[in-house]
Scaffold this motif. Structure first.
Motif, PDB file in Angstrom:
ATOM      1  N   ARG A  55      28.112  29.849  89.516  1.00  0.00           N
ATOM      2  CA  ARG A  55      29.409  29.639  88.856  1.00  0.00           C
ATOM      3  C   ARG A  55      29.873  30.920  88.167  1.00  0.00           C
ATOM      4  O   ARG A  55      31.046  31.260  88.192  1.00  0.00           O
ATOM      5  N   THR A  56      28.950  31.625  87.511  1.00  0.00           N
ATOM      6  CA  THR A  56      29.213  32.959  86.969  1.00  0.00           C
ATOM      7  C   THR A  56      28.071  33.826  87.467  1.00  0.00           C
ATOM      8  O   THR A  56      26.959  33.756  86.956  1.00  0.00           O
ATOM      9  N   HIS A  57      28.314  34.642  88.476  1.00  0.00           N
ATOM     10  CA  HIS A  57      27.256  35.349  89.194  1.00  0.00           C
ATOM     11  C   HIS A  57      27.089  36.791  88.716  1.00  0.00           C
ATOM     12  O   HIS A  57      25.981  37.217  88.395  1.00  0.00           O
ATOM     13  N   LEU A  58      28.176  37.543  88.729  1.00  0.00           N
ATOM     14  CA  LEU A  58      28.147  38.946  88.326  1.00  0.00           C
ATOM     15  C   LEU A  58      29.045  39.142  87.118  1.00  0.00           C
ATOM     16  O   LEU A  58      30.108  38.528  87.018  1.00  0.00           O
ATOM     17  N   GLU A  59      28.610  40.031  86.229  1.00  0.00           N
ATOM     18  CA  GLU A  59      29.443  40.376  85.082  1.00  0.00           C
ATOM     19  C   GLU A  59      29.537  41.894  84.978  1.00  0.00           C
ATOM     20  O   GLU A  59      28.521  42.580  84.893  1.00  0.00           O
ATOM     21  N   PHE A  60      30.759  42.385  85.010  1.00  0.00           N
ATOM     22  CA  PHE A  60      31.036  43.800  84.781  1.00  0.00           C
ATOM     23  C   PHE A  60      31.489  43.902  83.335  1.00  0.00           C
ATOM     24  O   PHE A  60      32.443  43.236  82.932  1.00  0.00           O
ATOM     25  N   ARG A  61      30.812  44.743  82.527  1.00  0.00           N
ATOM     26  CA  ARG A  61      31.104  44.812  81.086  1.00  0.00           C
ATOM     27  C   ARG A  61      31.228  46.272  80.653  1.00  0.00           C
ATOM     28  O   ARG A  61      30.436  47.117  81.054  1.00  0.00           O
ATOM     29  N   CYS A  62      32.233  46.513  79.810  1.00  0.00           N
ATOM     30  CA  CYS A  62      32.449  47.840  79.250  1.00  0.00           C
ATOM     31  C   CYS A  62      31.735  47.923  77.910  1.00  0.00           C
ATOM     32  O   CYS A  62      31.957  47.086  77.025  1.00  0.00           O
ATOM     33  N   GLY A  63      30.898  48.934  77.761  1.00  0.00           N
ATOM     34  CA  GLY A  63      30.130  49.115  76.532  1.00  0.00           C
ATOM     35  C   GLY A  63      30.916  49.845  75.455  1.00  0.00           C
ATOM     36  O   GLY A  63      32.071  50.241  75.648  1.00  0.00           O
ATOM     37  N   THR A  64      30.276  50.050  74.324  1.00  0.00           N
ATOM     38  CA  THR A  64      30.928  50.708  73.192  1.00  0.00           C
ATOM     39  C   THR A  64      31.316  52.145  73.483  1.00  0.00           C
ATOM     40  O   THR A  64      32.220  52.684  72.861  1.00  0.00           O
TER      41      THR A  64
END
Length: 131
Positions: A55-64
């Motif tokens: 349902r939520t497979h990959l997460e692209f996240r921007c760090g600080t």
């Protein structure tokens, strides 16, 4: 800015894309783009019956620091129904279940979610990170 392009590939398509979607987000700390079957949480959504994708497979996240990472989120199953690999500069490497990898600024590549059992289906997520 992170730009994503998702192509759905199936053996029935004989190498042709079954669909293509795009999403982007600014490189601002805390920005997130997700890939998975839950349209309420994810910007890029494959078909509901592609159960090898969580349902939520990959997460692209921007760090600080403004740098992006990709994480293969752990689901409710101890052994996933897919394999994930990250390709950058023509070099492919597996992404571990629950693992995170950095994405280089000014870099591009692909993250491929491959069905382990249901035939030759995959979700291919191309990415480009502005420098």
């Amino acid at each position: 800015m992170l730009e994503l392009t998702m192509a759905l590939l199936s053996g029935a398509d004989e190498g042709a894309t079954a669909g293509m979607l795009m999403a982007d987000a600014p490189s601002a700390p805390g920005a997130v783009l997700r890939v998975g079957r839950d349209p309420g949480r994810c910007r890029l959504v494959p078909p509901d019956d592609w159960l090898f994708v969580s349902r939520t497979h990959l997460e692209f996240r921007c760090g600080t620091d403004g740098g992006w990472t990709v994480t293969w989120l752990r689901g409710s199953h101890p052994r996933p129904a897919s394999e994930v690999r990250l390709t950058v500069d023509g070099v492919a490497a597996p992404l571990e279940y629950g693992g995170t990898a950095p994405l280089a600024r000014g870099g591009s590549g692909d993250v491929v979610v491959q069905d382990r059992a249901g035939g030759p289906r995959s979700v291919n997520v191309g990415f480009y990170v502005e420098s």
